[in-house]
Design a protein around this motif. Sequence first.
Motif, short mmCIF file in Angstrom:
data_model
loop_
_atom_site.label_atom_id
_atom_site.label_comp_id
_atom_site.label_asym_id
_atom_site.label_seq_id
_atom_site.Cartn_x
_atom_site.Cartn_y
_atom_site.Cartn_z
N ARG A 239 0.81 -1.22 0.00
CA ARG A 239 0.00 0.00 0.00
C ARG A 239 0.84 1.27 0.00
O ARG A 239 0.39 2.30 -0.47
N GLU A 240 2.06 1.23 0.54
CA GLU A 240 2.87 2.44 0.67
C GLU A 240 3.95 2.49 -0.42
O GLU A 240 4.48 1.47 -0.84
N ALA A 241 4.29 3.72 -0.83
CA ALA A 241 5.35 3.93 -1.80
C ALA A 241 6.69 4.05 -1.09
O ALA A 241 6.78 4.55 0.04
N VAL A 242 7.76 3.60 -1.73
CA VAL A 242 9.11 3.71 -1.16
C VAL A 242 9.59 5.16 -1.28
O VAL A 242 9.50 5.77 -2.34
N PHE A 257 9.04 4.06 3.83
CA PHE A 257 7.81 4.07 3.05
C PHE A 257 6.98 5.29 3.43
O PHE A 257 6.90 5.69 4.60
N GLY A 258 6.34 5.89 2.43
CA GLY A 258 5.43 6.98 2.67
C GLY A 258 4.16 6.48 3.33
O GLY A 258 3.64 5.42 2.97
N SER A 259 3.67 7.21 4.30
CA SER A 259 2.45 6.80 5.00
C SER A 259 1.85 8.02 5.67
O SER A 259 2.40 9.11 5.62
N HIS A 260 0.71 7.83 6.29
CA HIS A 260 0.08 8.89 7.07
C HIS A 260 0.13 8.57 8.55
O HIS A 260 -0.67 9.09 9.35
N ASP A 261 1.07 7.72 8.94
CA ASP A 261 1.21 7.37 10.35
C ASP A 261 1.96 8.48 11.09
O ASP A 261 2.75 9.22 10.50
N PRO A 262 1.75 8.59 12.41
CA PRO A 262 2.51 9.59 13.19
C PRO A 262 4.00 9.30 13.26
O PRO A 262 4.79 10.20 13.52
N ALA A 263 4.42 8.05 13.05
CA ALA A 263 5.84 7.68 13.07
C ALA A 263 6.25 7.18 11.70
O ALA A 263 5.42 6.70 10.93
N PRO A 264 7.53 7.31 11.35
CA PRO A 264 7.98 6.82 10.05
C PRO A 264 7.83 5.30 9.93
O PRO A 264 7.91 4.57 10.92
N VAL A 265 7.61 4.83 8.71
CA VAL A 265 7.49 3.40 8.44
C VAL A 265 8.82 2.94 7.83
O VAL A 265 9.15 3.27 6.70
#
Length: 426
Positions: A239-242, A257-265
Amino acid sequence: MDKRICLAAVLLTASCLVLGGCGQPRHIESLSQGSAASVMPDGHSSGVDGVSSAPLPARAADVPKEPIPAQPSDMEIDDAALRSHLAGMQWLDGDRGYAWERTGGGFRLYRTEDGGEEWRDATPPGTPAFSGGLDAGRAVYFFDSMHGWICLAPDEDPTLVFRTDDGGRTWTESKLPVRTEPTAMQFVTPTKGWLMTSADAAMGRVEKTLYVTDDGGLSWKPSAESSYAGESKGLLPEREAVTGMHFIDAKNGWLAFGSHDPAPVLYRTKDGGEAWSKIPIEPASDVRYGAGGPEFPGGQTRFGYTLVYRNEGADRRRLDAYVTDDGGDSWSFKPWNLEGAASFADLRHGWGWRNGELMATADGGSSWNAIPAGPTLRKMLRKFPVPKSLQFTGARDGWLLLGENGEGETALLRSRDGGMTWIASS
């Protein structure tokens, strides 16, 4: 040399080969005079040991071809042309580096060995038109002054990888089995490297394939792919882009990975990229950041950081970071409060932007201090107000690419005193 005399391009043409199988070179090019010995940055061995430019065994469909240099080795270009529309740069030390610009549907690659006083054309011949980006570490990567790679995705044909082992004088071309966009590329030796690619996103899915090479990019084989199962099967999330990749040696590497989480993935591998597992990171707050790629500057294996950003207006992004000092086992949030671009030369010395001022740290980002802009930097910032790229190769040697909003003109500056003073390249 009159630096206002425009470059007279030398166009070279060659017969095309029938395309071979996945990862096989389409043609081999070599410098007829013989490759010059390379001068490596600190931490790398010199020469081109272990990298062969000899062609693979010929097949019936192969067509013999004479070696063709990329451009005459003594070709110099006007520095003013280098200020037009630069898309990126990569510096290996205070004097040697590469910069490139878009030219219609293609690009031009330039090389300098004297800190930008003179530039030479190092563009691979016959490069196709393409629409993708040319970011350093994404589609362009140089391990040292001699060994470099450029990955291009033509509009319809399979993705191409151009490789040089003589500083851009000659190039070898190989291909991937399909057309796919490069999203990250890195080598840890002149022969060992990885290329992350991504197909077009559809219905929330971003199909990814990580390719690995053990022969300097002459051939590539898939190492890992994406799956909805993600880490449960040792694969990559779909689901996430590198947004970035970094290997510290042949076994240990990270993907962001790009995400909308509060912490980096972040995902980590310990076997050279075949199996990946997600790193648990506690968010510092409920602020939702986008994450950039992990960095371990200056050959560090313990200290590293991954930039996280949030938009604070149409043309403003705030940069903070998650930092590790144990080789990536744990990450902690650091409120750097920077903008636009940031660069570390080692575990202590870093630079960034804040409120239009150049900032510097000498304690790994714990504190930042403004560096007053001298007359050259102030003048350039009035015309080119956007920091496009910032790179320091040591505590004193740094490079700054300034531009306009969008894809306007750019200006290249250098510093030899840690950012205290700057000199325009042209």
